[in-house]
Design an enzyme around this catalytic site. Structure first.
Site, PDB file in Angstrom:
ATOM      1  N   SER A   1       0.847  -1.184   0.000  1.00 36.86           N
ATOM      2  CA  SER A   1       0.000   0.000   0.000  1.00 36.86           C
ATOM      3  C   SER A   1       0.889   1.243   0.000  1.00 36.86           C
ATOM      4  O   SER A   1       1.664   1.427  -0.935  1.00 36.86           O
ATOM      5  CB  SER A   1      -0.962  -0.048   1.178  1.00 36.86           C
ATOM      6  OG  SER A   1      -2.057   0.807   0.977  1.00 36.86           O
TER       7      SER A   1
ATOM      8  N   GLU B   1      -8.533  -5.443  -5.515  1.00 38.47           N
ATOM      9  CA  GLU B   1      -8.273  -4.268  -4.687  1.00 38.47           C
ATOM     10  C   GLU B   1      -9.504  -3.355  -4.689  1.00 38.47           C
ATOM     11  O   GLU B   1      -9.982  -2.960  -5.749  1.00 38.47           O
ATOM     12  CB  GLU B   1      -7.088  -3.493  -5.253  1.00 38.47           C
ATOM     13  CG  GLU B   1      -5.817  -4.305  -5.407  1.00 38.47           C
ATOM     14  CD  GLU B   1      -4.771  -3.906  -4.407  1.00 38.47           C
ATOM     15  OE1 GLU B   1      -5.033  -3.009  -3.592  1.00 38.47           O
ATOM     16  OE2 GLU B   1      -3.692  -4.510  -4.425  1.00 38.47           O
TER      17      GLU B   1
ATOM     18  N   HIS C   1      -7.273  -6.241  -0.931  1.00 36.28           N
ATOM     19  CA  HIS C   1      -6.076  -5.410  -0.786  1.00 36.28           C
ATOM     20  C   HIS C   1      -5.114  -5.963   0.259  1.00 36.28           C
ATOM     21  O   HIS C   1      -5.476  -6.181   1.409  1.00 36.28           O
ATOM     22  CB  HIS C   1      -6.522  -3.999  -0.399  1.00 36.28           C
ATOM     23  CG  HIS C   1      -5.431  -2.979  -0.301  1.00 36.28           C
ATOM     24  ND1 HIS C   1      -4.606  -2.636  -1.345  1.00 36.28           N
ATOM     25  CD2 HIS C   1      -5.031  -2.200   0.739  1.00 36.28           C
ATOM     26  CE1 HIS C   1      -3.764  -1.699  -0.973  1.00 36.28           C
ATOM     27  NE2 HIS C   1      -3.997  -1.418   0.299  1.00 36.28           N
TER      28      HIS C   1
END
Length: 544
Positions: free
Chosen positions: A223, A358, A455
């Site tokens: 991330s 995601e 994610h």
């Protein structure tokens, strides 16, 4: 999209990032700087005393791993050092007991207590208890959290299982990590990226004393950590500080900037310029009562941390300040995606990829919500989006799966593929997509929904071994990931014993490794077709 839905979406993502990046040990314990007070910590283990270039440190030893926690790599960024480049820590004369985790850098309260402690520029080192005679590869993690949240993780699992020396870094976050204002100097902002580079310089000077090879350093993160890898890959100031990088889920901002959870900050975004950030900084200074001060910098540096955090909030607004990377002309001469396009990258090898599903926006649960989401997110493109993603082509719950798919394709999957192509023109790239739709759900997920390969679902497998309730398929997946991540750190190639053949991504052979459980990973060249990437990438920044 309604405000409350946006807030729920932010809460979901923050939950994820905090869950997978917070140190996997006891709750953080406040630890004083060695230059100010004795540290409260458990007694060091025999055989852990190391002489660094600033002084001796001792640590812990358990389960075949030695660890040194909260080792300072820079002076506390307080007083005149707030919003200044990091300064190497002053030497100390007594042995520093590096046996307690440090406090996270200042951040608002969410799943963990609010932190206002600016004395946080510290790192953790984990190394096999017996490093042998040959220096080991070094893996340096930059944690995620949207550049606003998070803390350094526990690298003991990777050190033990992968036979590497692991370093995890705490760096300045949010308004303290990125505020730009003319009173702070000609190239203000990006202090967090400078912190990461200072930590890498500490590694270069000291890691051989912990058994690591300073000439074989791999940076990695998920991330915002993945975005950090992209940024450092393009930063002239990071040249020579690392040899390899692993960017996980570094493409996550909304493609068209609608209802984005974070300020533009990811590997594909068109980042704010220094002048734009300085104008935002002017408004922030006024918001905290410093706009008319005779010495704006001194006034800002006197504002309590809690006030700064409250005024900055989530960064979405005209007077919230800059909470993420900017193009400052020094640390970042241009946005990473533009640098990828123009070939302005450091000579490193990269593993680069995202997760298949995601989602960083609130997804739809009804046909009406689906239509509203698409129109809000994609505006004039909405008719084309509806044409490519008709609800009748998706199984129930169709609105949920269709909206999840659109968000993933537009924001992450296709931008990642485009960045593979850009990067591969200049440096070795090993492209991946995590296709683990049966990843163990984290607590923030609605387990009744088909969340898919969500994610950073791979991150927990890198931080700790699977629990007893994890299936055999997921156990194989966990072993494979550790093998590939540490194998790449060791050799620069993720094709190692215990892992499938994974060739470089090239223009003539654009293979992406689909990382799947049960030993079913395989190369694919079908992502562009399956995910409408020709369409989406027409609208990506810096497309040419």
């Amino acid at each position: 999209m309604k405000t409350e839905k946006r807030h729920r979406a932010i809460a979901v993502l923050v939950s994820l990032l905090m869950a997978v990046t917070t140190v996997a040990a006891a709750a953080p314990t406040a630890v004083a700087s060695p230059s100010t007070a004795a540290r409260t910590a458990v007694v060091c283990a025999p055989g852990t005393t190391i002489q660094t270039d600033r002084g001796s440190v001792c640590g812990l030893s358990a389960d075949g791993v030695k660890t040194w926690l909260a080792v300072p790599y820079a002076e506390p960024p307080t007083g005149e050092l707030r919003w200044a480049p990091p300064k190497p820590h002053a030497p100390w004369t007594t042995v520093l007991q590096a046996t307690a985790t440090g406090t996270p850098c200042p951040q608002p309260e969410f799943l963990t207590p609010e932190s206002t402690d600016e004395d946080c520029l510290k790192l953790n080192v984990a190394a096999p208890a017996d490093t042998g005679r040959k220096a080991l590869p070094v893996m340096v993690e930059f944690h995620g959290g949207g550049f606003r949240l998070g803390a350094s993780s526990d690298g003991a699992h990777l050190a033990r299982t992968g036979n590497v020396v692991h370093v995890s870094v705490d760096y300045r976050l949010g308004i303290l990590g990125f505020l730009a204002h003319r009173s702070l100097g000609a190239r203000s902002g990006n202090y967090a990226l400078r912190d990461q580079q200072e930590a890498l310089r500490w590694v270069r000077r000291n890691i051989s004393r912990f058994g690591g090879d300073p000439g074989n350093v791999t940076i990695y993160g998920a991330s915002a950590g993945g975005s950090s890898v992209c940024a450092q890959t393009t930063s002239p100031a990071a040249k020579g500080l690392f040899q390899k990088g692993i960017a996980q889920s570094g493409e996550y901002n909304s493609l068209l900037g609608k209802d984005s959870m974070w300020q533009p900050q990811d590997c594909k975004s068109d980042l704010p310029t220094l002048k734009e950030a300085e104008r935002t900084g002017d408004r922030f200074a006024a918001a905290v009562g410093c706009g008319g001060a005779a010495d704006v910098a001194a006034c800002l540096r006197a504002v309590p941390v809690k006030t700064l955090l409250e005024k900055a909030g989530d960064g979405i607004g005209p007077d919230k300040g800059t909470l993420a990377p900017i193009v400052d002309g020094e640390i970042l001469p241009m946005s990473p995606a533009e640098a990828f396009t123009r070939g302005r990258v450091n000579n490193v090898a990269l593993m680069h990829g995202v997760d298949r599903d995601e989602v960083q926006l609130q997804v739809a649960n009804t046909p009406e919500e689906y239509e509203a989401l698409v129109r809000e997110q994609y505006g004039r493109l909405a008719p084309e989006v509806f044409k490519r993603y008709p609800l009748n082509r998706f199984p129930e719950p169709a609105a949920f799966i269709a909206s999840r798919t659109i968000v993933a394709d537009s924001n992450s999957v296709c931008p990642a593929l485009l960045n593979h192509e850009r990067l591969a023109r200049r440096i070795p790239v090993y492209a991946f997509q995590v296709d683990n739709a049966d990843a163990p759900p984290m607590f923030f997920l609605d387990a009744t929904k088909p969340n898919g390969s969500y994610h950073v679902n791979e991150v927990p497998f890198l931080l700790a071994p699977p629990g007893a309730d994890v299936s055999a398929n997921q156990r194989v997946f966990a072993t494979q990931l550790v093998t590939q991540w540490t194998g790449f750190a060791r050799t620069g190639d993720p094709t190692v014993d215990g892992a499938p053949y994974w060739p470089r991504f090239t223009r003539s052979h654009p293979g992406v490794m689909s990382l799947a459980p049960a030993g079913d990973s395989q190369l694919t060249e079908e992502i562009a077709k399956q995910h409408n990437c020709v369409f989406w990438n027409k609208h990506a920044p810096f497309t040419r």
